[in-house]
Every structure is written in C-alpha cells, then in structure tokens.
Scaffold this motif. Structure first.
Motif, PDB file in Angstrom:
ATOM      1  N   GLU A  24     -69.337   4.701 -64.392  1.00 28.02           N
ATOM      2  CA  GLU A  24     -69.661   5.811 -63.501  1.00 28.02           C
ATOM      3  C   GLU A  24     -70.621   6.757 -64.226  1.00 28.02           C
ATOM      4  OE1 GLU A  24     -66.579   4.992 -64.377  1.00 28.02           O
ATOM      5  OE2 GLU A  24     -65.591   4.295 -62.544  1.00 28.02           O
ATOM      6  N   SER A  25     -71.711   7.094 -63.552  1.00 31.71           N
ATOM      7  CA  SER A  25     -72.642   8.059 -64.130  1.00 31.71           C
ATOM      8  C   SER A  25     -71.986   9.447 -64.095  1.00 31.71           C
ATOM      9  CB  SER A  25     -73.954   8.045 -63.350  1.00 31.71           C
ATOM     10  OG  SER A  25     -73.674   8.191 -61.977  1.00 31.71           O
ATOM     11  N   SER A  26     -72.614  10.428 -64.744  1.00 33.76           N
ATOM     12  CA  SER A  26     -71.981  11.755 -64.868  1.00 33.76           C
ATOM     13  C   SER A  26     -71.593  12.326 -63.504  1.00 33.76           C
ATOM     14  CB  SER A  26     -72.929  12.722 -65.571  1.00 33.76           C
ATOM     15  OG  SER A  26     -73.378  12.124 -66.752  1.00 33.76           O
ATOM     16  N   SER A  27     -72.471  12.170 -62.510  1.00 30.48           N
ATOM     17  CA  SER A  27     -72.152  12.780 -61.212  1.00 30.48           C
ATOM     18  C   SER A  27     -71.028  12.023 -60.504  1.00 30.48           C
ATOM     19  CB  SER A  27     -73.395  12.853 -60.334  1.00 30.48           C
ATOM     20  OG  SER A  27     -73.888  11.562 -60.097  1.00 30.48           O
ATOM     21  N   THR A  28     -70.968  10.703 -60.654  1.00 32.29           N
ATOM     22  CA  THR A  28     -69.899   9.937 -59.994  1.00 32.29           C
ATOM     23  C   THR A  28     -68.541  10.228 -60.628  1.00 32.29           C
ATOM     24  OG1 THR A  28     -71.481   8.210 -59.468  1.00 32.29           O
ATOM     25  CG2 THR A  28     -69.173   7.621 -59.287  1.00 32.29           C
ATOM     26  N   ILE A  29     -68.477  10.276 -61.943  1.00 32.24           N
ATOM     27  CA  ILE A  29     -67.172  10.523 -62.586  1.00 32.24           C
ATOM     28  C   ILE A  29     -66.718  11.959 -62.263  1.00 32.24           C
ATOM     29  CG2 ILE A  29     -67.993  11.265 -64.888  1.00 32.24           C
ATOM     30  CD1 ILE A  29     -65.042   8.884 -64.338  1.00 32.24           C
ATOM     31  N   ILE A  96     -73.293  -2.530 -70.721  1.00 36.55           N
ATOM     32  CA  ILE A  96     -73.894  -1.219 -70.478  1.00 36.55           C
ATOM     33  C   ILE A  96     -74.694  -1.184 -69.176  1.00 36.55           C
ATOM     34  CG2 ILE A  96     -75.881  -1.884 -71.951  1.00 36.55           C
ATOM     35  CD1 ILE A  96     -74.532   1.695 -71.809  1.00 36.55           C
ATOM     36  N   LYS A  97     -74.508  -0.109 -68.415  1.00 45.02           N
ATOM     37  CA  LYS A  97     -75.350   0.104 -67.231  1.00 45.02           C
ATOM     38  C   LYS A  97     -76.700   0.622 -67.702  1.00 45.02           C
ATOM     39  CE  LYS A  97     -74.586   3.697 -64.496  1.00 45.02           C
ATOM     40  NZ  LYS A  97     -73.936   3.291 -63.261  1.00 45.02           N
ATOM     41  N   VAL A  98     -77.784  -0.033 -67.341  1.00 50.22           N
ATOM     42  CA  VAL A  98     -79.085   0.416 -67.836  1.00 50.22           C
ATOM     43  C   VAL A  98     -80.010   0.932 -66.744  1.00 50.22           C
ATOM     44  CG1 VAL A  98     -78.999  -1.084 -69.866  1.00 50.22           C
ATOM     45  CG2 VAL A  98     -80.123  -1.918 -67.788  1.00 50.22           C
ATOM     46  N   ALA A 135     -75.572  -6.366 -69.715  1.00 52.45           N
ATOM     47  CA  ALA A 135     -76.027  -5.134 -69.069  1.00 52.45           C
ATOM     48  C   ALA A 135     -75.860  -5.269 -67.562  1.00 52.45           C
ATOM     49  CB  ALA A 135     -77.486  -4.867 -69.424  1.00 52.45           C
ATOM     50  N   LYS A 136     -76.005  -4.145 -66.878  1.00 57.93           N
ATOM     51  CA  LYS A 136     -75.876  -4.157 -65.417  1.00 57.93           C
ATOM     52  C   LYS A 136     -76.942  -3.276 -64.781  1.00 57.93           C
ATOM     53  CE  LYS A 136     -73.841  -1.606 -62.586  1.00 57.93           C
ATOM     54  NZ  LYS A 136     -72.922  -0.688 -61.921  1.00 57.93           N
ATOM     55  N   TRP A 137     -77.486  -3.767 -63.674  1.00 59.65           N
ATOM     56  CA  TRP A 137     -78.488  -3.008 -62.897  1.00 59.65           C
ATOM     57  C   TRP A 137     -78.117  -3.198 -61.443  1.00 59.65           C
ATOM     58  CZ3 TRP A 137     -83.619  -1.106 -64.513  1.00 59.65           C
ATOM     59  CH2 TRP A 137     -84.472  -0.785 -63.460  1.00 59.65           C
ATOM     60  N   LEU A 263     -68.495  -6.958 -56.581  1.00 58.91           N
ATOM     61  CA  LEU A 263     -68.192  -5.526 -56.566  1.00 58.91           C
ATOM     62  C   LEU A 263     -67.200  -5.287 -55.428  1.00 58.91           C
ATOM     63  CD1 LEU A 263     -69.881  -4.074 -53.962  1.00 58.91           C
ATOM     64  CD2 LEU A 263     -71.766  -4.862 -55.367  1.00 58.91           C
ATOM     65  N   SER A 264     -66.497  -4.150 -55.458  1.00 59.79           N
ATOM     66  CA  SER A 264     -65.521  -3.909 -54.383  1.00 59.79           C
ATOM     67  C   SER A 264     -66.136  -3.117 -53.228  1.00 59.79           C
ATOM     68  CB  SER A 264     -64.253  -3.243 -54.915  1.00 59.79           C
ATOM     69  OG  SER A 264     -64.518  -2.009 -55.536  1.00 59.79           O
ATOM     70  N   GLY A 265     -67.093  -2.263 -53.507  1.00 56.85           N
ATOM     71  CA  GLY A 265     -67.934  -1.676 -52.465  1.00 56.85           C
ATOM     72  C   GLY A 265     -67.298  -0.707 -51.483  1.00 56.85           C
ATOM     73  N   GLY A 266     -66.061  -0.266 -51.749  1.00 56.62           N
ATOM     74  CA  GLY A 266     -65.413   0.642 -50.807  1.00 56.62           C
ATOM     75  C   GLY A 266     -64.255  -0.019 -50.062  1.00 56.62           C
ATOM     76  N   GLY A 294     -65.039  -1.463 -59.743  1.00 51.92           N
ATOM     77  CA  GLY A 294     -64.957  -0.103 -60.254  1.00 51.92           C
ATOM     78  C   GLY A 294     -63.797   0.594 -59.561  1.00 51.92           C
ATOM     79  N   ARG A 295     -64.071   1.037 -58.321  1.00 54.43           N
ATOM     80  CA  ARG A 295     -63.045   1.776 -57.583  1.00 54.43           C
ATOM     81  C   ARG A 295     -61.756   0.983 -57.386  1.00 54.43           C
ATOM     82  NH1 ARG A 295     -67.296   3.182 -53.011  1.00 54.43           N
ATOM     83  NH2 ARG A 295     -68.237   1.374 -54.005  1.00 54.43           N
ATOM     84  N   ALA A 296     -61.876  -0.306 -57.010  1.00 52.66           N
ATOM     85  CA  ALA A 296     -60.677  -1.085 -56.665  1.00 52.66           C
ATOM     86  C   ALA A 296     -59.805  -1.405 -57.888  1.00 52.66           C
ATOM     87  CB  ALA A 296     -61.082  -2.371 -55.945  1.00 52.66           C
TER      88      ALA A 296
HETATM   89  C1  5MM Z   1     -68.373   2.392 -61.334  1.00 53.17           C
HETATM   90  O1  5MM Z   1     -69.414   2.589 -60.394  1.00 53.17           O
HETATM   91  C2  5MM Z   1     -70.680   2.100 -60.827  1.00 53.17           C
HETATM   92  C3  5MM Z   1     -71.614   3.182 -61.137  1.00 53.17           C
HETATM   93  O2  5MM Z   1     -72.045   3.871 -60.019  1.00 53.17           O
HETATM   94  P1  5MM Z   1     -73.019   5.176 -60.160  1.00 53.17           P
HETATM   95  O3  5MM Z   1     -74.222   4.788 -60.933  1.00 53.17           O
HETATM   96  O4  5MM Z   1     -73.295   5.482 -58.721  1.00 53.17           O
HETATM   97  O5  5MM Z   1     -72.237   6.236 -60.819  1.00 53.17           O
HETATM   98  C4  5MM Z   1     -71.177   1.072 -59.787  1.00 53.17           C
HETATM   99  O6  5MM Z   1     -72.475   0.624 -60.040  1.00 53.17           O
HETATM  100  C5  5MM Z   1     -70.235  -0.085 -59.861  1.00 53.17           C
HETATM  101  O7  5MM Z   1     -70.368  -0.730 -61.095  1.00 53.17           O
HETATM  102  C6  5MM Z   1     -70.441  -1.119 -58.787  1.00 53.17           C
HETATM  103  O8  5MM Z   1     -70.988  -0.616 -57.604  1.00 53.17           O
HETATM  104  C7  5MM Z   1     -69.094  -1.738 -58.441  1.00 53.17           C
HETATM  105  O9  5MM Z   1     -68.181  -0.700 -58.214  1.00 53.17           O
HETATM  106  P2  5MM Z   1     -67.214  -0.789 -56.947  1.00 53.17           P
HETATM  107  O10 5MM Z   1     -66.518   0.552 -56.965  1.00 53.17           O
HETATM  108  O11 5MM Z   1     -68.087  -1.004 -55.746  1.00 53.17           O
HETATM  109  O12 5MM Z   1     -66.314  -1.967 -57.233  1.00 53.17           O
END
Ligand code: 5MM
Length: 343
Positions: A24-29, A96-98, A135-137, A263-266, A294-296
């Motif tokens: 999670e980026s700073s704003s998401t966390i 790492i998220k890049v 890495a992840k994009w 991804l779980s996507g909501g 992430g969320r799930a």
């Molecule tokens: C953890 O959320 C990741 C970062 O999101 P932001 O850059 O918006 O803060 C997001 O990229 C995440 O890795 C994927 O979307 C999968 O997460 P979900 O919650 O959809 O499983």
C-alpha cells in the motif's frame, strides 16, 4: 549458484502458497488506518507490517512472497532487524512495487496510465541490492461507456512490457498486473463484459511482452478475475466466475508463463478465496494458479489489530486464518466447512 529468473518465479509459485500484497502506498495505508481510527505514522506502518511478517505459521506455510512499498523495504523492525530479513527468514521472497501510480491518461477521459518508467533501471538496481527479487507494476483498466479504449489498453500494455524487460535485465522477476476494475463507482458491467474486456487486455499484454523479448518463464501474471462490476444488476454465481475466468486465461495466457497470482480487487475475503479454489478445481490449467491478495488477506487482520499492541496476537491469528484459507484455495481444497472449523 545464482537463482535464475525462472527459479525465483517457481519459488513464488510454490504449491499451496501465494503472495501477500503489502505494498500500500502512503495514501492507501493512511486510508486503511483511518478506518480503524489510527494516524498513519512511520512507526505505526512499521508496527503493522512487522506483525504480519512475524506471523510465523502464515508466513512460512502459506506465503511465498511479499510485495513491499519503498518505505517498507528500507525499514527495520522494533528490535533493529530489517523487515526484509524477517520475510526471507520465513522462507518467502521479498518484492517491491515499482510503479508510481495510475494517472489520468491524456485526451482519454475516465482512463488511466501508470507512470514510473523514468529512472526505473537505476531504481531496480537499488532494490535488488536491498534484497528484492521480484517487482510489481499495476495498470488500471476501467469498463464504461466506450471504455476501455484501444489507446488505454495499448499504452498500459506497452508500459508493463517495458517495465518487465527492465526487471529481467536486472535479475528481478516482474509481476505484470493489468487490473480490470470491478469495484469503481458506476461499475455496472456484467460477467460477459468483464470476461471479454479481460481477454482483450490480456491478449494485448502478451503481444507487448513477447515484442519486448520478455522471458515468460520468469514472469508472473497478476490478473483480475472475470467478474461482474460491483453495481451490476446481473449477479453471477461463484462457479460462473470461476468458469469464465479459467476460459479467458486459457484463451489469452501462453503456457510458458511461470504462474498466475490473482488480485482480489474488492471482492469479500471469502469470495476471493472461494473463486480461487473453484478455478483450481477446474484443473488441467497449464500454469500454477494462486493469490496475490492485498485487501482480501489483510482486512480482518487490520480490524483485529486496531492499532493496539495488546491486539497483535489476534491480528496475527486473523491473518493466519486468511492465509491458510487461501493456501487451501491455491490447491483447490478450500471449503465452507474448512472456513468455519478453522475460524
Ligand atoms: C495493496 O494494494 C496495492 C497497492 O495499491 P496502491 O498503490 O493504490 O496503494 C495494490 O496494487 C495491490 O497490490 C493489488 O491491487 C492487489 O490488491 P487487492 O486488494 O486488489 O487484492
């Protein structure tokens, strides 16, 4: 002996395990913490990530890799141990998220392009030195009136391919994440539309990856499932989602790809687990299929923690439970009974 890209990718796709998206980026966390009434300080972010990475059973038995944010890959636990070390000690691969986030796509109202290619080669070298081996994009594709446009699909697929090539040049396995949104405001599309768009996006994605010379055996795809939008008036059963998703993936994803990590996507925690399990039960898929949630994976843990040190153990138990359920799903062995018994 140095691990090849395929070795790393195979480690990330270990049977019965999956990936924890904790990037999670700073704003998401900050948003996640706000929901539990907590200020997002550097220490709070460290404490929360530390409790996850110290959840021994979850980390060593169910998690094969962890995606980190720039701040986290440089952070140390309260006792001075680098967080990356905690992950590696549990036998998981640090990643790492890049990308630098999805920004408005010029001249394409309602669509986004993910930025972050400038200087990426140098950043990847730094991250490799810090211990990252993947890495992840993430690219974001929106379904709507006349959307997505070919422009948006091609621009994002091209950026993801350039990112993936740079990763491989630097000994890093790329997770390629073209997310077709299901939980944005106004997402009223049905299952068939989601499936058709996802297939179109994935086919374009693999054309670009092949063109860029990316080795698919050292690449992991992180797709969204084919699933109705959150405001769709036409629901789909879990079996329909699983069947449509498997069909689209078979049509669009070359067999060489090292693995698929959704991804779980909501989706709700349990939906995300059930769908993954059903997809694996279909069987005979040419790649291993697991989670990169992430969320799930985290929602229950964050809630149980509430920012209080006395809740660390309950938060770890909540995380371990979801990790175990998703580990079962990665093997096609999750059941509603297992969910209840273990909870
Ligand atoms: C953890 O959320 C990741 C970062 O999101 P932001 O850059 O918006 O803060 C997001 O990229 C995440 O890795 C994927 O979307 C999968 O997460 P979900 O919650 O959809 O499983």
């Amino acid at each position: 002996m140095t691990e090849t890209l395929a070795d790393i990718a195979n480690r990330m796709m270990a049977p019965g395990k999956g990936i924890l998206a904790a990037d999670e980026s700073s704003s998401t966390i900050a948003k996640r913490f706000q929901a539990i009434g907590l200020d997002s300080t550097e220490d709070a972010r460290r404490d929360y990530r530390e409790l996850l990475f110290r959840a021994r059973e979850a980390m060593s038995e169910c998690i094969s890799g962890v995606i980190l944010f720039d701040e986290t890959i440089r952070q140390k636990a309260a006792d001075g141990t680098p967080l990356v070390q905690l992950i590696a000690d549990a036998g998981a691969v640090p990643g790492i998220k890049v990308d630098k986030g999805a920004k408005a796509l010029a001249l394409s109202p309602g669509e986004k392009i993910t930025e972050g290619l400038d200087g990426l080669r140098e950043r990847l070298r730094d991250y490799h030195a810090l211990g990252a081996r993947f890495a992840k994009w993430r690219a974001v594709i929106t379904i709507g009136d006349g959307l997505p446009t070919d422009n948006c699909i091609q621009a994002n697929a091209g950026a993801l391919a350039r990112y993936a090539a740079l990763c491989q040049e630097n000994g890093i396995v790329p997770i390629v994440e073209p997310e077709v949104l299901m939980d944005n405001e106004g997402a009223a599309h049905d299952l068939a539309t989601s499936a058709a768009v996802t297939e179109r996006v994935l086919k374009a994605q693999f054309e670009h990856l092949v063109l860029a010379g990316v080795d698919l055996r050292g690449t992991i795809l992180k797709p969204s499932m084919a699933i109705p939008g959150r405001e769709s008036p036409v629901p789909a059963s879990a079996a329909e989602v699983a069947e449509a998703t498997a069909r689209v993936l078979r049509a669009a994803v070359p067999a060489d790809v090292a693995g698929i990590a959704f991804l779980s996507g909501g989706q709700s925690d349990e939906q995300a687990t059930e769908h993954l399990s059903l997809i694996n039960q279909i069987g005979d898929l040419p790649w291993p299929v697991t989670f990169s949630y992430g969320r799930a994976l985290q929602a229950a843990a964050i809630k149980a923690w509430g920012g209080r040190p006395e809740n660390v153990e309950s938060a770890q138990a909540a995380f371990t439970h979801r990790a175990r359920m998703n580990g079962l799903a990665a093997a096609g062995k999750w059941s509603a009974e297992a969910e209840k018994t273990a909870a």
